[in-house]
Write a protein that holds these residues in place. Structure first.
Motif, PDB file in Angstrom:
ATOM      1  N   PRO A 202       0.831  -1.205   0.000  1.00  8.82           N
ATOM      2  CA  PRO A 202       0.000   0.000   0.000  1.00  8.82           C
ATOM      3  C   PRO A 202       0.864   1.252   0.000  1.00  8.82           C
ATOM      4  O   PRO A 202       1.883   1.320   0.681  1.00  8.82           O
ATOM      5  N   GLU A 204       0.469   3.920   1.372  1.00  9.36           N
ATOM      6  CA  GLU A 204       0.584   4.635   2.632  1.00  9.36           C
ATOM      7  C   GLU A 204       1.819   4.238   3.427  1.00  9.36           C
ATOM      8  O   GLU A 204       2.389   5.043   4.152  1.00  9.36           O
ATOM      9  N   HIS A 205       2.270   2.994   3.272  1.00 11.74           N
ATOM     10  CA  HIS A 205       3.475   2.596   4.000  1.00 11.74           C
ATOM     11  C   HIS A 205       4.704   3.219   3.376  1.00 11.74           C
ATOM     12  O   HIS A 205       5.639   3.632   4.060  1.00 11.74           O
ATOM     13  N   GLU A 207       4.686   6.015   1.751  1.00 11.11           N
ATOM     14  CA  GLU A 207       4.630   7.435   2.083  1.00 11.11           C
ATOM     15  C   GLU A 207       5.107   7.681   3.504  1.00 11.11           C
ATOM     16  O   GLU A 207       5.786   8.670   3.775  1.00 11.11           O
ATOM     17  N   ALA A 208       4.698   6.790   4.414  1.00 10.57           N
ATOM     18  CA  ALA A 208       5.123   6.974   5.797  1.00 10.57           C
ATOM     19  C   ALA A 208       6.651   6.981   5.887  1.00 10.57           C
ATOM     20  O   ALA A 208       7.236   7.810   6.575  1.00 10.57           O
ATOM     21  N   ALA A 209       7.281   6.068   5.141  1.00  7.65           N
ATOM     22  CA  ALA A 209       8.746   6.012   5.178  1.00  7.65           C
ATOM     23  C   ALA A 209       9.351   7.277   4.584  1.00  7.65           C
ATOM     24  O   ALA A 209      10.274   7.871   5.149  1.00  7.65           O
TER      25      ALA A 209
ATOM     26  N   GLU C  10      -5.014  -5.877   1.216  1.00 10.21           N
ATOM     27  CA  GLU C  10      -5.142  -4.759   2.146  1.00 10.21           C
ATOM     28  C   GLU C  10      -5.527  -5.255   3.535  1.00 10.21           C
ATOM     29  O   GLU C  10      -6.559  -5.858   3.705  1.00 10.21           O
ATOM     30  N   MET C  96       6.013  16.003  -0.556  1.00  9.36           N
ATOM     31  CA  MET C  96       5.480  14.670  -0.855  1.00  9.36           C
ATOM     32  C   MET C  96       4.664  14.704  -2.142  1.00  9.36           C
ATOM     33  O   MET C  96       4.430  13.676  -2.761  1.00  9.36           O
ATOM     34  N   PHE C 134      -0.751  11.048   8.572  1.00 12.28           N
ATOM     35  CA  PHE C 134      -1.659  10.804   7.460  1.00 12.28           C
ATOM     36  C   PHE C 134      -3.067  10.511   7.925  1.00 12.28           C
ATOM     37  O   PHE C 134      -3.334  10.233   9.085  1.00 12.28           O
ATOM     38  N   ASN C 138      -0.960   4.702   9.646  1.00  8.85           N
ATOM     39  CA  ASN C 138      -0.174   3.771   8.849  1.00  8.85           C
ATOM     40  C   ASN C 138       1.111   3.322   9.528  1.00  8.85           C
ATOM     41  O   ASN C 138       2.204   3.530   9.008  1.00  8.85           O
ATOM     42  N   PRO C 139       0.996   2.693  10.698  1.00  9.87           N
ATOM     43  CA  PRO C 139       2.216   2.134  11.278  1.00  9.87           C
ATOM     44  C   PRO C 139       2.745   1.041  10.352  1.00  9.87           C
ATOM     45  O   PRO C 139       1.978   0.411   9.629  1.00  9.87           O
ATOM     46  N   PHE C 140       4.053   0.834  10.358  1.00 15.22           N
ATOM     47  CA  PHE C 140       4.630  -0.192   9.505  1.00 15.22           C
ATOM     48  C   PHE C 140       4.155  -1.557   9.999  1.00 15.22           C
ATOM     49  O   PHE C 140       4.405  -1.922  11.135  1.00 15.22           O
ATOM     50  N   PRO C 141       3.501  -2.320   9.120  1.00 16.01           N
ATOM     51  CA  PRO C 141       2.848  -3.539   9.613  1.00 16.01           C
ATOM     52  C   PRO C 141       3.805  -4.615  10.083  1.00 16.01           C
ATOM     53  O   PRO C 141       3.436  -5.459  10.887  1.00 16.01           O
ATOM     54  N   LEU C 155      17.062   5.742  10.834  1.00 15.89           N
ATOM     55  CA  LEU C 155      17.537   6.148   9.519  1.00 15.89           C
ATOM     56  C   LEU C 155      18.697   7.121   9.647  1.00 15.89           C
ATOM     57  O   LEU C 155      19.587   7.154   8.813  1.00 15.89           O
ATOM     58  N   ARG C 203       5.865   8.491  16.238  1.00 15.38           N
ATOM     59  CA  ARG C 203       6.910   8.199  15.246  1.00 15.38           C
ATOM     60  C   ARG C 203       7.388   9.479  14.591  1.00 15.38           C
ATOM     61  O   ARG C 203       8.581   9.661  14.332  1.00 15.38           O
TER      62      ARG C 203
END
Lengths: 343, 287, 294
Positions: A202, A204-205, A207-209, C10, C96, C134, C138-141, C155, C203
């Motif tokens: 997705p 959104e992931h 974009e988050a990064a 999803e 962005m 956002f 959207n936390p990294f799953p 990073l 985050r």
């Protein structure tokens, strides 16, 4: 009050269809059902027959004896297929080691980094690798790859002879060349599956990064790759399944020597290759034929396992990632409530 | 002057290196394709001539070894028969799965087995036909039609899987509209679903045909070998892949050269099929 | 050929509303922004100024010559109907917007006197200074709660004890610490919607930005979670320049010091919040805030 069905032209209720009119429907449905059932039965039947034909060899040498004895001497009717198993395993391993990283790299490049105008043509080209028939790869392997790589291989074998399985005389046809050609052949499959998996990450992931200040590569590393890992692994396993069963290209370049080579640059054999190569001679001698068919059975079962596992792992892996989280919530599954809209 | 936090040179360098590596890997992946095509043309194009396409391999020990006419025609015959078997059957299975079976247990089992079939090595199909038909001497020993059947087994799951995907793309609303107009199920399938999915089905079938045309292993112990041209499917027959396969190991340079010419022919054939398939895909009315 | 089942990709993680969340302690945990350390002295924050900003999707001109100032230490809300360009505007601030193929922007976005669109400027540095939250949490799953908060920090090469400390501070600041301190290694997506969003905020602030952009941060949350996030925004504003896009006018009224009304890619009106809502100067603003359209 009684229900009153309208009647038209005679005594048949108007809404009923004549049995004759329903016939094509039923024919279609049951016909298609029959075809599908036939396919199922076919596969099961084949399995049973193959087992049946192999029992002669298995009875003579024992299941383990056949699989793990390294003595294949047709002239004395001694059949132990360890060298073939070894060859199949090693060529597939080489194919995976070389092919999968490159395939995943191309998938990442084509989906994440490639300029848009190049994406289509390059993707088609990568996919075109799959369109080349294996006999053509074999032809090319024998007359182009083997002679051209021989000097480099010999240099490598001499320079790194201290590493086990490397070193010694490079004959030409070898386990390594077979593995290399297999790598080329599985590359398009693994790349295509990886591309498909990666493109479902997705946005959104990603974009988050990026919003956290990641470079493109860092974004791939923390958002794309972890998410795609189960799918890519499944793709690699399917590539493995393909490599295990590939026959023609391998039989032409592996040297067809029923022995376990001292180095990867030595000649060897594979389960599929021995069948292709020796079936002509062996089909008239019952034990020989049974041994070859037993190789076929082993190969068949191997590919069944790998493909079945690939499917299961890929599906399970994905679901585990997201379901495990849900279970921690104690199973409450109410949908999110929409906040009250403004004025 | 506001200072932005500097991104470390190490990070920037790593980013550039990795991106370069990924691009380079793509290039590396394409090198074999380029080399194969190059050598095919370099060594094979010279073989193409009128005589090449109009004469059969003659098995002589000296002199001109003959062309590949019987091989080309043999491939066409065998693949045509295999297509006649596998395409209708494959679409039938897909139709069942999409229109009737859907998520039932039986349908899922069929789906699973079709999946399994796609992963079976092609030589195993040859073995199957050998066991079932050749050993039992059903209608002769080695015959062309048995080779066709082996190839059709290989094509069947490819056709079925792609057909299932295409049929699923036909919007449910189309079916509902037709049913709501009072059309019986079978009419909906034949008049609405199949025509809508037609070009997708054609694409899938063409790709399966391209695959089947290039296969050698299933033919090795099912259709025997032949040099002469024959249109009789119950005899042994020559095909391009088997011809090439046997030519590769010949000690005669002229015959090896013929193998290159034949390989180029086969690849051109397969490429044309692939290109037509892609063209059909683009004209599809569905995704 | 066999394909992995990519159909149901999803992760429709349906989370229970915060009101039924088992994990919350009996005593409601308030965000403890003091955990971030002493606030900067007044006047040390960064204003964001948009000068003649225009944005395009290919040839489509969607943001037309926007001039705006977002003062430090304040919350500015951008409201307007769908398609007015509010999200596009803030996505131009941390660049962005240009991640979308074919999209580009013109004009200047100044962080005090530094134009982030200056060709010398490195985009990744811009994004460290200007963080974004956002619409859909959207936390990294594939990462744990801890790793999620630490992601941005790692990073930049921060390691070890430093990371632990800053994760702790960030989680305390957003009021999540008590709820998650015993399960930091569990997946980030195992939290409820509201908790996930606060996790994303943690985050974002863990990399110590100057500006926080929020793109409809509460529209996917239930009312209780929304209130918690709004409370957090109120606490955070002293230390950051906050710009929040929202379609919920009551939310703007609750959290924002200044509100901007946009329509069709243009700024129609820009005023202190109460003024904009009670005595709008432009007729279109008046029609929007009274609900005649939108």
């Amino acid at each position: 009050m009684e229900a009153h069905t309208p009647v038209i032209g005679g005594d048949r209720p108007a809404l009923e269809r004549s049995p004759l009119a329903r016939l094509p429907d039923r024919l279609l449905k049951w016909g298609l059902f029959g075809v599908s059932a036939a396919v199922l039965i076919l596969i099961v039947y084949f399995f049973i027959r193959l087992i049946g034909q192999s029992t002669l060899a298995f009875n003579r040498f024992g299941l383990f004896g056949f699989a793990f004895h390294n003595r294949w001497i047709p002239s004395r009717l001694i059949f132990g297929a360890a060298a073939m198993l070894f060859g199949t395993a090693v060529t597939s391993a080489i194919a995976l080691i070389i092919g999968v990283p490159i395939a995943v790299a191309t998938a990442l490049y084509l989906t994440q980094l490639c300029p848009r105008r190049l994406r289509g043509p390059l993707t088609i080209l990568v996919d075109l690798l799959a369109a080349v028939p294996s006999v053509v790869y074999g032809l090319w392997g024998v007359f182009v790859l083997i002679p051209k790589l021989k000097p480099a291989e010999q240099w490598f074998a001499n320079t790194f002879s201290f590493i086990p399985w490397v070193g010694g005389h490079v004959a030409g046809p070898s386990v390594f060349i077979a593995g290399l050609i297999l790598a080329i052949m599985i590359l398009p499959i693994v790349s295509a599956i990886s591309r498909e998996v990666i493109s479902t990450v997705p946005a959104e992931h990603k974009e988050a990064a990026l919003a956290l200040g990641a470079t493109r590569w860092e974004m791939i590393k923390i958002a794309v790759l972890p998410y795609s890992r189960p799918g890519i692994t499944g793709g690699a396993m399917l590539g493995l399944g393909r490599a295990l069963g590939e026959t023609i290209a391998v039989v032409l370049v592996i040297g067809d020597d029923p022995a376990i080579p001292h180095s990867i640059f030595g000649q060897g054999y594979s389960l599929a290759a021995v069948i292709a190569n020796e079936f002509g001679e062996g089909s008239n001698i019952p034990l020989y034929r049974s041994a070859l068919l037993a190789c076929g059975l082993v190969l068949f079962v191997l590919t069944l396992f790998v493909n079945g596992f690939a499917r299961g792992y890929v599906l399970r892996g994905e679901r585990k990632m997201f379901d495990g989280a849900r279970h921690r919530l104690g199973g409450v599954d109410e949908p999110e409530i929409e906040p009250a809209m403004g004025a | 002057m506001t200072e932005l936090p500097r991104i470390s040179a190490g990070r920037r360098r790593k980013d550039r290196i990795m991106r370069g590596l990924l691009a380079a890997a793509t290039g590396v992946a394409l090198v074999p394709l380029v080399l194969v095509i190059y050598y095919l043309i370099y060594k094979g194009a010279g073989q193409w001539s009128g005589q090449f396409f109009t004469s059969d391999p003659n098995g002589n020990f000296l002199g001109y070894p003959g062309g590949i006419r019987s091989a080309i025609l043999g491939t066409i015959e065998i693949v045509a028969l295999a297509t006649l078997i596998s395409v209708p059957l494959g679409i039938a299975v897909a139709l069942y799965l999409v229109e009737y079976g859907k998520k039932s247990l039986f349908a899922n089992v069929v789906r699973y087995f079709v999946d399994v079939m796609t992963g079976v090595p092609s030589i195993v199909f040859g073995l199957f036909i050998y066991i079932v038909l050749v050993v039992a001497h059903v209608g002769g020993n080695f015959t062309a039609w048995k080779g066709s059947v082996a190839i059709s087994l290989l094509m069947l799951p490819i056709v079925a899987r792609s057909a299932e995907v295409v049929l699923n793309l036909v919007p449910g609303s189309l079916r509902e509209a037709a049913l709501a107009l009072g059309a019986p199920r079978w009419r909906v399938v034949t008049r609405v679903v199949l025509p809508t999915a037609a070009s997708g089905l054609v694409t899938g079938s063409l790709l399966a045909i391209a695959r089947g045309a290039g296969e050698t292993a299933p033919l090795l112990f099912t259709l025997g070998t032949a040099n002469g041209l024959t249109f009789n499917l119950s005899q042994q027959m020559n095909t391009l892949p088997t011809q090439i396969f046997s030519d590769i190991t010949s000690p005669r340079n002229a015959i090896v050269a013929r193998a290159w010419g034949a390989a180029l022919t086969l690849v051109v054939l397969v490429l044309i099929l692939n290109l037509i398939a892609r063209a059909a895909q683009r004209r599809s009315r569905l995704a | 050929m066999i394909r992995p089942d990519t159909q149901s990709k999803e992760p429709t993680v349906v989370s229970p509303p915060d009101s039924t969340q088992q994990g919350s302690t009996a005593r409601e945990e308030a965000p403890d922004v003091s955990a971030l350390g002493a606030p900067k002295p007044q006047g040390d924050g960064h204003n964001v100024v948009l000068e003649g900003l225009s944005a395009y999707y290919g040839k489509m001109h969607v943001i037309k010559d926007v001039n705006l100032t977002f003062p430090a230490g304040e919350v500015t809300a951008i409201i307007g109907p769908s398609g007015s360009g509010k999200s596009t505007v803030i996505r131009c601030i941390n660049r962005m917007h240009e991640e979308i193929p074919g999209a580009h922007a013109a004009g200047a976005v100044k962080l005090d006197d530094l134009d982030v669109y200056d060709p010398q400027v490195d985009i990744t540095s811009v994004r460290r200074l200007i963080g974004m939250v956002f619409q859909k949490p959207n936390p990294f799953p594939t990462m744990s709660i801890f790793d999620n908060v630490a992601a941005g920090m790692r990073l930049t090469g921060i390691r070890g004890e430093n990371v632990r400390e800053r994760v702790h501070k960030a989680l305390r600041a957003v009021g999540l610490w008590g709820e998650v301190k015993n399960r930091l290694d569990q997946p980030g997506i195992g939290l409820s919607g509201g908790q996930q969003q606060r996790l994303c905020i943690a985050r974002t602030i863990a990399v110590e930005p100057e500006v926080i952009l929020m793109d409809e941060p509460c529209s996917a949350l239930d009312p209780i979670a929304t209130l918690k996030v709004e409370e957090l925004i109120d606490e955070l504003k002293a230390r950051y320049t906050i710009v929040i896009v929202t379609h919920n006018m009551q939310q703007a009224a609750r959290v924002a010091d200044t509100t901007v009304f946009m329509l069709d890619g243009e700024v129609i009106e820009h005023a202190p919040t109460t003024e904009l809502f009670t005595t709008p100067k432009d007729e279109r603003t008046e029609r929007y805030v009274t609900g005649k359209f939108g």
